[in-house]
Scaffold this motif. Structure first.
Motif, PDB file in Angstrom:
ATOM      1  N   TYR A   1      -8.057 -17.313  -2.497  1.00 17.59           N
ATOM      2  CA  TYR A   1      -8.273 -16.364  -3.588  1.00 17.59           C
ATOM      3  C   TYR A   1      -8.250 -14.937  -3.064  1.00 17.59           C
ATOM      4  CZ  TYR A   1     -10.768 -13.669  -7.074  1.00 17.59           C
ATOM      5  OH  TYR A   1     -11.121 -12.706  -7.961  1.00 17.59           O
TER       6      TYR A   1
ATOM      7  N   PHE B   1      -5.514 -12.102  -3.804  1.00 19.97           N
ATOM      8  CA  PHE B   1      -6.024 -10.876  -4.426  1.00 19.97           C
ATOM      9  C   PHE B   1      -5.517  -9.647  -3.666  1.00 19.97           C
ATOM     10  CE2 PHE B   1      -9.225  -7.660  -5.372  1.00 19.97           C
ATOM     11  CZ  PHE B   1      -9.459  -7.881  -6.719  1.00 19.97           C
TER      12      PHE B   1
ATOM     13  N   GLY C   1      -1.798  -9.199  -4.003  1.00 21.25           N
ATOM     14  CA  GLY C   1      -1.497  -8.666  -5.339  1.00 21.25           C
ATOM     15  C   GLY C   1      -1.740  -7.173  -5.408  1.00 21.25           C
ATOM     16  N   VAL C   2      -2.857  -6.732  -4.839  1.00 19.01           N
ATOM     17  CA  VAL C   2      -3.190  -5.300  -4.862  1.00 19.01           C
ATOM     18  C   VAL C   2      -2.115  -4.491  -4.149  1.00 19.01           C
ATOM     19  CG1 VAL C   2      -4.760  -3.589  -3.888  1.00 19.01           C
ATOM     20  CG2 VAL C   2      -5.670  -5.551  -5.120  1.00 19.01           C
ATOM     21  N   VAL C   3      -1.718  -4.973  -2.960  1.00 16.18           N
ATOM     22  CA  VAL C   3      -0.713  -4.222  -2.195  1.00 16.18           C
ATOM     23  C   VAL C   3       0.597  -4.157  -2.976  1.00 16.18           C
ATOM     24  CG1 VAL C   3       0.668  -4.237  -0.091  1.00 16.18           C
ATOM     25  CG2 VAL C   3      -1.780  -4.712   0.017  1.00 16.18           C
TER      26      VAL C   3
ATOM     27  N   ALA D   1       1.120  -4.475  -6.261  1.00 17.55           N
ATOM     28  CA  ALA D   1       0.989  -3.598  -7.439  1.00 17.55           C
ATOM     29  C   ALA D   1       1.015  -2.139  -7.010  1.00 17.55           C
ATOM     30  CB  ALA D   1      -0.298  -3.922  -8.182  1.00 17.55           C
ATOM     31  N   GLY D   2       0.317  -1.823  -5.896  1.00 19.54           N
ATOM     32  CA  GLY D   2       0.289  -0.447  -5.403  1.00 19.54           C
ATOM     33  C   GLY D   2       1.672   0.043  -5.029  1.00 19.54           C
ATOM     34  N   ILE D   3       2.407  -0.811  -4.308  1.00 20.98           N
ATOM     35  CA  ILE D   3       3.760  -0.423  -3.894  1.00 20.98           C
ATOM     36  C   ILE D   3       4.638  -0.209  -5.121  1.00 20.98           C
ATOM     37  CG2 ILE D   3       5.847  -1.280  -2.749  1.00 20.98           C
ATOM     38  CD1 ILE D   3       3.967  -2.544  -0.656  1.00 20.98           C
TER      39      ILE D   3
ATOM     40  N   ILE E   1       3.764   0.786  -8.091  1.00 15.25           N
ATOM     41  CA  ILE E   1       3.446   2.081  -8.720  1.00 15.25           C
ATOM     42  C   ILE E   1       4.088   3.222  -7.936  1.00 15.25           C
ATOM     43  CG2 ILE E   1       1.566   3.695  -9.232  1.00 15.25           C
ATOM     44  CD1 ILE E   1      -0.132   1.290  -9.943  1.00 15.25           C
ATOM     45  N   ILE E   2       3.976   3.133  -6.592  1.00 16.15           N
ATOM     46  CA  ILE E   2       4.557   4.192  -5.769  1.00 16.15           C
ATOM     47  C   ILE E   2       6.069   4.250  -5.972  1.00 16.15           C
ATOM     48  CG2 ILE E   2       5.013   4.880  -3.384  1.00 16.15           C
ATOM     49  CD1 ILE E   2       2.168   3.750  -2.793  1.00 16.15           C
TER      50      ILE E   2
END
Lengths: 529, 385
Positions: free
Chosen positions: B6, B10, B13-15, B17-19, B21-22
């Motif tokens: 998990y 998690f 996923g964060v990395v 999503a962050g990439i 957006i960038i």
């Protein structure tokens, strides 16, 4: 009707739960934020930006100190946490302390003590009194509170608390600010956490009910919204949520283990750090179970801020060096961050000076293109705003407290001279007299307004000088070449002046504030749980 | 184990999503300029206009008043194509700080610099955009901007502009210009020139016949490609409505064959050449007089029947008498060269473009040369025909 209720102040509130999806979104924001900072750093530290090395270093210190603060706040939110509610055990012995000093209005105690009597969980209320006024004894007895006369003790509030601790048998003590009106379920919501033997104190959110009174009151309240919600929830997540002056419930044994409540201008912070160093755990629960007063006039607000800014540095200089080794890593980080918060006075001062330095001497600290600065800095600002908006879902009463908090921002900028004074007094170890936070508005234009008016005058003179020099002194060959720099710097100075003018407005408004006893309007029967 | 999986997913996923957006941000800004910087330059330009019209207009003009006589030329492109007088001009390497140096020097020389030169290379960088701030400043001082526009092509990030990757972007670079690869840049310039609205001299791809110096020269391109690229750029400007540009074609007179690089009478307004005497600082140079550098070629250059301009006029002090060089060069200049309509001082005190040492061409404190110039200009007779 239901709509109205959402904003009602006299209803029990709690912050919403922290879900996995929230954490996911938050970490994503944090990731983008860190990238923005790295990108800014990559752009900032270039040799061609150096115009004068000492000034560039100074400017870098201000800017990067600011970015470090932003980063620390972001980091703090990464562990945002709300404690799971624990039902209070029956039969605990609980005391409520509230203190009275000469000059405080009797009618306020009438209300507070009545509200204390209304608290559901069985308890004993004590009035710690040094007014030497029999009317206070009478009002205590009217509401079934024990009246303790404690005159001539050092350390004002904390001194009385420590004396009273020795006189009582109860195991838990809620220290109630006399201007706060507790809700009947106060103790039910906090006592359960003491089931954990390691828990030394439980802090609840502070909320207010006199924001409507003035610009200052609204600004002062706005400044606290985020702190008594997401910020303390983050500190709680890092095991370093602190006690904040009012409405903190202590385990008496914990206070005894550190020789009683701390004494000083930031007595609550001193108490917190000592308890943490002794290994006690702390709980912050983001619930509204009481409402109190914020300073309504500019002068009282400044006095309160001076007291805090001077006091908080004491933690840095006196407590942290002694207790440092006993704190956990994150507690070290948290206390260092909290105790250096008021350096913002110094950095604001330097930041304000930059444009004036340029106008009068032509000195530019850095050789940077204005638009490049904005382009490279904007991502950090955007993420900071997004984070600010995002964490507002964990305000204790979001419907009421949400927003950009412009009043708070204005007051924060306008009080930079106070913060600066506080930090300077701390550095030279000079005292300020103990000034209790005013419970009622004080008349007259506060002396703390003077630096703001001076700032405004300097700004206007500078504007006149700019126009004059551009019409006569500056040579033709330089005019258009410097348009962008001059007016860029000018707008830089202008942004601060808007906030400062807001502060001056708050001070003048305070002059004409009508005296009122806000508590007289409160009907305790209308409190909804 | 489940907890580890998990946490791992998690974090991943964060990395991701962050990439994402960038990437979205980067993609949004994936033009030669991001929308924000575009907006900010617009603001800068607007602030200059506002300050000029509301504040600086209250000021008694000095230089632009002295240059009042030039107004009728700079506002009339036809008159500029066959001027009845001779203009002074200048390049000063301190222009980015201010034009004070220019003003000081012209006061000392007793001349008015009608033209002020800037050198701008092609490319994606902010300093390679149309220099709106500087041309506005030049305009407010009463002069016309003269831009030497150098098509270095290696400063373009071709990938960012959706163009095929080339190992050497300058190789056959002018073919790419003709094919429209760099139209995004040319069009932006044309729009900016049009927005500026006043006369701008543009010297595009100078010394294109010098096989050793610049990448737009014969080592990378055929002469006809230069001609076609030139026409492509000039046509683009006309298409975008930037009719206020005056086109200066500027070969190197000492390398022959420049006639093959001539884009044609309809595409050229002025013809320019440099006239710098390097003295004895380099192995390849000796003390050449002005008539050796320019005079000997005048016969060929005047055949184009366009107004002529010396785009860089100057001498070093090593190997001869600098002040005498200036006197000889300028003495009876209009009488000797009737088609020569402008001379631009090369006032560069920090020139490291040619040799690997710094050369000082400046006249900032050279009082002897000032006197020589005074004397020579006194002998000028301008034929106002």
């Amino acid at each position: 009707m239901a709509k109205k209720d959402k904003k009602d102040l006299w209803t029990y509130r709690e912050a919403k739960e922290v879900r996995s999806i929230d954490r996911f979104i938050y970490y994503t924001l944090l990731f983008v934020g860190i990238m923005s900072i790295l990108r800014f750093a990559d752009w900032w530290f270039r040799p061609q930006h150096v115009e004068s090395l000492p000034l560039f270093t100074l400017l870098s210190l201000i800017i990067w100190y600011g970015i470090l603060r932003i980063f620390l706040i972001w980091l703090n939110y990464s562990r945002i946490r709300k404690p799971e509610f624990v039902e209070a055990e029956k039969g605990l012995k609980v005391a409520i302390f509230t203190t009275s000093s000469p000059g405080e209005p009797l009618s306020m105690f009438d209300k507070t003590l009545e509200a204390c009597a209304n608290i559901n969980y069985p308890h004993t209320t004590y009035l710690l009194d040094d007014t030497q006024d029999p009317a206070f004894k009478a009002v205590a007895e009217k509401h079934g509170a024990v009246w303790l006369e404690l005159v001539g003790l050092p350390g004002a509030k904390a001194g009385k608390v420590n004396a009273a601790l020795k006189m009582i048998e109860e195991d838990y003590v809620l220290i109630m600010d006399p201007d706060h009106i507790p809700f009947p379920n106060f103790l039910d919501k906090v006592l359960g956490y003491f089931k954990d033997e390691k828990v030394g104190f439980v802090q609840v959110a502070q909320a207010y009910y006199n924001q409507y009174r003035s610009f200052t009151a609204l600004g002062a309240a706005e400044q606290t919204y985020t702190f008594y919600g997401p910020t303390l929830m983050g500190l709680f997540g890092f095991g370093s949520s602190v006690a904040i002056g009012a409405n903190c419930t202590f385990r008496k044994k914990a206070l005894e283990s550190i020789g009683g409540h701390g004494i000083g201008l930031a007595e609550d912070l001193i108490t917190s750090i000592r308890l943490h160093a002794k290994g006690w755990k702390s709980i912050f629960t983001p619930i509204v179970v009481s409402r109190g007063l914020v300073p309504e006039d500019f002068g009282s607000f400044c006095k309160q801020q001076l007291k805090w800014s001077r006091g908080v540095f004491e933690v840095l200089f006196s407590e942290i060096p002694v207790l440092f080794k006993n704190l956990s890593f994150w507690q070290k980080v948290s206390y260092l961050a909290i105790s250096t918060y008021y350096l913002v006075g110094l950095t604001t001062f330097l930041y304000i000076s930059i444009p004036f330095l340029y106008f009068w001497t032509g000195i530019l600290p850095a050789n940077m293109d204005f638009s490049e600065f904005i382009i490279n800095g904007a991502p950090i600002i955007i993420v900071a705003i997004l984070v600010y908006m995002f964490v507002q879902q964990w305000l204790s009463h979001p419907e009421h407290e949400r927003g950009f908090h412009f009043h708070g921002m204005i007051l924060k900028t306008a009080t930079w001279p106070v913060f600066l004074l506080g930090s300077l007094l701390a550095v030279v170890n000079a005292d300020i007299p103990y000034i209790p936070t005013a419970k009622k508005a004080v008349k007259g234009l506060s002396p703390y307004t003077r630096p703001l008016i001076a700032h405004l005058v300097v700004f206007l003179l500078t504007l006149v000088y700019i126009i004059y020099s551009r019409l006569t002194i500056v040579s033709e060959g330089l005019l258009i070449m410097t348009t962008d720099k001059v007016w860029g710097m000018f707008s830089f100075a202008f942004l601060t002046i808007i906030l400062v003018v807001g502060g001056i407005y708050a001070a003048f408004e305070s002059k004409n504030l009508e005296e009122e006893e806000p508590w007289s309007k409160i009907d305790l029967k209308k409190i909804k749980l | 184990m489940k907890k580890t999986v998990y946490r791992f997913s998690f974090a991943t996923g964060v990395v991701i999503a962050g990439i994402l957006i960038i990437l979205i941000f980067t993609f949004l800004g994936d033009k030669s300029k991001g929308p924000l910087s575009e907006f900010l330059s617009k603001i800068q330009s607007r602030v200059i206009d506002i300050e000029s019209s509301y504040l600086l207009s209250q000021r008694e003009p000095v230089r632009s008043a002295d240059l009042g006589w030039f107004n009728k030329y700079r506002t009339d492109k036809e008159l500029l194509k066959s001027p009845d007088t001779i203009f002074w001009g200048i390049y000063d390497n301190h222009y980015q700080e201010s034009f004070e140096n220019v003003i000081k020097l012209e006061d000392n020389l007793n001349i008015d610099n009608a033209l002020i030169q800037l050198y701008i290379a092609w490319g994606d960088k902010p300093e390679q955009e149309f220099p709106m701030k500087y041309v506005k400043a030049i305009n407010s001082l009463g002069s016309s901007p003269f831009i030497t526009w150098e098509p270095w092509l290696n400063d373009f990030d071709r990938k960012k502009h959706g163009l095929s990757i080339k190992e050497d972007q300058n190789k056959n670079g002018l073919l790419d210009v003709i094919n429209g690869d760099y139209d995004f840049y040319i069009e932006k310039w044309a729009l900016d020139v049009k927005e500026f609205g006043k006369t701008v001299f543009i010297r595009l791809g100078h010394e294109m016949n010098d096989p050793y110096r610049y990448p737009w020269g014969p080592q990378n391109n055929k002469p006809q490609e230069f001609v076609d690229a030139w026409k492509h750029v000039v046509d683009k400007f006309s298409e975008m409505g930037a009719t206020n540009a005056v086109w200066v074609w500027s070969p190197h007179q000492a390398y022959m064959m420049y006639e093959y690089y001539y884009p044609g009478d309809d595409y050229v307004d002025w013809v320019g050449v440099g006239a710098l005497n390097y003295g004895t600082v380099a192995v390849w140079s000796k003390w050449w007089s002005f008539s050796e550098i320019f005079g000997d070629y005048y016969y060929w250059l005047q055949m184009y029947n366009k107004p002529l301009i010396i785009t860089e006029f100057g001498s070093l002090a090593v190997g001869g008498q600098k002040d005498e060089w200036f006197f000889d060069a300028l003495n009876k200049l209009p009488q000797k060269y009737p088609l020569l309509k402008a001379v631009m001082l090369y006032n560069n005190d920090n020139d490291n473009t040619t040799l690997n040492k710094t050369l000082d061409w400046s006249l900032n404190s050279d009082t002897l040369t000032w006197k020589a110039i005074h004397r020579a200009v006194d002998n000028w007779v301008i034929d106002n025909k």
